[in-house]
Enzyme design. Sequence first.
Site, PDB file in Angstrom:
ATOM      1  N   LYS A  70       0.688  -1.285  -0.103  1.00 31.72           N
ATOM      2  CA  LYS A  70       0.025  -0.019   0.054  1.00 31.72           C
ATOM      3  C   LYS A  70       0.929   1.329  -0.043  1.00 31.72           C
ATOM      4  O   LYS A  70       0.458   2.501  -0.522  1.00 31.72           O
ATOM      5  CB  LYS A  70      -0.932   0.101   1.144  1.00 31.72           C
ATOM      6  CG  LYS A  70      -2.078  -0.965   1.125  1.00 31.72           C
ATOM      7  CD  LYS A  70      -3.037  -0.972   2.396  1.00 31.72           C
ATOM      8  CE  LYS A  70      -4.553  -1.240   1.881  1.00 31.72           C
ATOM      9  NZ  LYS A  70      -5.581  -1.222   3.107  1.00 31.72           N
ATOM     10  N   ASP A 107     -10.527   2.877   1.698  1.00 33.16           N
ATOM     11  CA  ASP A 107     -10.769   2.365   3.068  1.00 33.16           C
ATOM     12  C   ASP A 107     -11.614   3.088   3.732  1.00 33.16           C
ATOM     13  O   ASP A 107     -12.368   2.788   4.514  1.00 33.16           O
ATOM     14  CB  ASP A 107      -9.385   1.875   3.767  1.00 33.16           C
ATOM     15  CG  ASP A 107      -8.501   0.908   3.230  1.00 33.16           C
ATOM     16  OD1 ASP A 107      -8.997   0.231   2.148  1.00 33.16           O
ATOM     17  OD2 ASP A 107      -7.486   0.834   3.333  1.00 33.16           O
TER      18      ASP A 107
HETATM   19  N1  LIG Z   1     -11.897  -4.201   7.956  1.00 32.66           N
HETATM   20  C1  LIG Z   1     -10.982  -3.691   7.126  1.00 32.66           C
HETATM   21  O1  LIG Z   1     -11.104  -3.297   5.810  1.00 32.66           O
HETATM   22  C2  LIG Z   1      -9.563  -3.219   7.589  1.00 32.66           C
HETATM   23  C3  LIG Z   1      -8.602  -2.305   7.128  1.00 32.66           C
HETATM   24  C4  LIG Z   1      -7.394  -2.193   7.532  1.00 32.66           C
HETATM   25  C5  LIG Z   1      -6.943  -2.967   8.600  1.00 32.66           C
HETATM   26  N2  LIG Z   1      -7.685  -3.960   9.272  1.00 32.66           N
HETATM   27  C6  LIG Z   1      -7.565  -4.678  10.411  1.00 32.66           C
HETATM   28  O2  LIG Z   1      -7.116  -3.610  11.330  1.00 32.66           O
HETATM   29  C7  LIG Z   1      -5.831  -4.270  12.261  1.00 32.66           C
HETATM   30  C8  LIG Z   1      -4.761  -3.195  12.177  1.00 32.66           C
HETATM   31  O3  LIG Z   1      -4.256  -3.038  10.729  1.00 32.66           O
HETATM   32  P1  LIG Z   1      -3.250  -1.801  10.478  1.00 32.66           P
HETATM   33  O4  LIG Z   1      -2.913  -1.907   9.125  1.00 32.66           O
HETATM   34  O5  LIG Z   1      -3.789  -0.465  10.886  1.00 32.66           O
HETATM   35  O6  LIG Z   1      -1.930  -2.334  11.207  1.00 32.66           O
HETATM   36  P2  LIG Z   1      -0.662  -1.588  11.723  1.00 32.66           P
HETATM   37  O7  LIG Z   1      -0.467  -0.455  10.553  1.00 32.66           O
HETATM   38  O8  LIG Z   1       0.435  -2.745  11.950  1.00 32.66           O
HETATM   39  O9  LIG Z   1      -0.859  -0.867  13.246  1.00 32.66           O
HETATM   40  C9  LIG Z   1      -1.110  -1.781  14.338  1.00 32.66           C
HETATM   41  C10 LIG Z   1      -1.581  -0.914  15.560  1.00 32.66           C
HETATM   42  O10 LIG Z   1      -1.861  -1.783  16.661  1.00 32.66           O
HETATM   43  C11 LIG Z   1      -1.380  -1.374  17.569  1.00 32.66           C
HETATM   44  N3  LIG Z   1      -0.981  -2.516  18.423  1.00 32.66           N
HETATM   45  C12 LIG Z   1      -0.592  -3.768  18.009  1.00 32.66           C
HETATM   46  N4  LIG Z   1      -0.293  -4.638  19.064  1.00 32.66           N
HETATM   47  C13 LIG Z   1      -0.726  -4.035  20.177  1.00 32.66           C
HETATM   48  C14 LIG Z   1      -0.928  -4.308  21.708  1.00 32.66           C
HETATM   49  N5  LIG Z   1      -0.552  -5.484  22.105  1.00 32.66           N
HETATM   50  N6  LIG Z   1      -1.306  -3.293  22.486  1.00 32.66           N
HETATM   51  C15 LIG Z   1      -1.736  -2.008  22.155  1.00 32.66           C
HETATM   52  N7  LIG Z   1      -1.754  -1.617  20.630  1.00 32.66           N
HETATM   53  C16 LIG Z   1      -1.086  -2.622  19.768  1.00 32.66           C
HETATM   54  C17 LIG Z   1      -0.027  -0.562  17.277  1.00 32.66           C
HETATM   55  O11 LIG Z   1       0.383   0.179  18.079  1.00 32.66           O
HETATM   56  P3  LIG Z   1       1.925   0.651  18.138  1.00 32.66           P
HETATM   57  O12 LIG Z   1       1.935   1.958  17.050  1.00 32.66           O
HETATM   58  O13 LIG Z   1       2.400   1.199  19.544  1.00 32.66           O
HETATM   59  O14 LIG Z   1       2.983  -0.536  17.686  1.00 32.66           O
HETATM   60  C18 LIG Z   1      -0.869   0.032  15.873  1.00 32.66           C
HETATM   61  O15 LIG Z   1      -1.259   1.386  16.527  1.00 32.66           O
HETATM   62  C19 LIG Z   1      -5.813  -5.291  11.562  1.00 32.66           C
HETATM   63  O16 LIG Z   1      -6.330  -6.390  12.355  1.00 32.66           O
HETATM   64  C20 LIG Z   1      -6.205  -5.426  10.085  1.00 32.66           C
HETATM   65  O17 LIG Z   1      -6.625  -6.678   9.780  1.00 32.66           O
HETATM   66  C21 LIG Z   1      -9.065  -4.090   8.731  1.00 32.66           C
END
Ligand SMILES: NC(=O)c1ccc[n+]([C@@H]2O[C@H](COP(=O)([O-])OP(=O)(O)OC[C@H]3O[C@@H](n4cnc5c(N)ncnc54)[C@H](OP(=O)(O)O)[C@@H]3O)[C@@H](O)[C@H]2O)c1
Length: 282
Positions: A70, A107
């Site tokens: 992305k 998104d």
């Molecule tokens: N429904 C949809 O269409 C859609 C679209 C996009 C994403 N998603 C889902 O959303 C989720 C996140 O995706 P992303 O792309 O945003 O991921 P990302 O960019 O890797 O960000 C992950 C986020 O989760 C936090 N995090 C991870 N482990 C944690 C913990 N143990 N305690 C507290 N915070 C934690 C991280 O905090 P830090 O910054 O402190 O590391 C960060 O804010 C995934 O499950 C993905 O499948 C769904």
Amino acid sequence: MSDQTYHLAGVMGWPVMHSRSPLMHNHWFAETGLPGRYVFLPLPPERLAAALRALPALDFAGCNLTIPHKQAAMEIVDEVDTVARKIGAISCVVVRSDGTLWGTNNDWRGFLGNLRQSVPDWRADAGPAVVIGAGGGARAVCHALVSAGAPEVRLVNRTRERAEQVAADLGGPIRPVDWSERHDALAGAATVVNTTSCGMTGQPPLDLRLDALEPRAVVADIVYAPLETPFLAAARARGSRTVGGLGMLLHQGPPAWKLWFGIEPEVTPGLRAKMEASLSGG
Ligand SMILES: NC(=O)c1ccc[n+]([C@@H]2O[C@H](COP(=O)([O-])OP(=O)(O)OC[C@H]3O[C@@H](n4cnc5c(N)ncnc54)[C@H](OP(=O)(O)O)[C@@H]3O)[C@@H](O)[C@H]2O)c1
């Protein structure tokens, strides 16, 4: 049917074979009667540029992008629209009539479309929003909430600097909040959204106490595996209306179709059921 009337799109990712996007888009090809196919495009990062450049010659209308492409694609396509630039990621590429590539991000539209379909009387301006997490998903959600008119977005992230960067990039009423204050940040919120990966299958649950959550708050999660996260189940048990993450994926599809094929298919209960069955292993 002439060869020119066959419509093509797909999803580029690495890995990508777990993606439910082909199921959704091919459902719409069947529903609308438009001849065409949406395919898996498994591509390691080193082949992304060549693959994107090949889309016009292959007569693809465009493609979706998923992890890990992305951000990298922003440097490859010919033009990136303002929203995708703000969010910092492209989720959808369109092949223009002159063969150039245009990148956008749907998104945020998916998040809003899902919320509006699931809770028709939801209003962004009903009160402050709380967003937990500051990754790629959070950027789309924050943009959605700000553009829909949320008066304040309290952005809570484990790593505060990342929340500060999101606030700086997106502008608007986004206020970074310390992780230690996350429980109290829920007080008075009209909308609460988990965008962290917590609660996802194989990940720890979200560490958030809901004592301050008001039952009037609409609570959403963008995680869709499982369909209902422990966080959503707990909010529902307290009387909140809850919205799962699958619909965000479903609702970013119609705007992509509008761009690729000029028609906007519907997110019907039948499509939702098909996707839910697929995610539940059915
Ligand atoms: N429904 C949809 O269409 C859609 C679209 C996009 C994403 N998603 C889902 O959303 C989720 C996140 O995706 P992303 O792309 O945003 O991921 P990302 O960019 O890797 O960000 C992950 C986020 O989760 C936090 N995090 C991870 N482990 C944690 C913990 N143990 N305690 C507290 N915070 C934690 C991280 O905090 P830090 O910054 O402190 O590391 C960060 O804010 C995934 O499950 C993905 O499948 C769904």
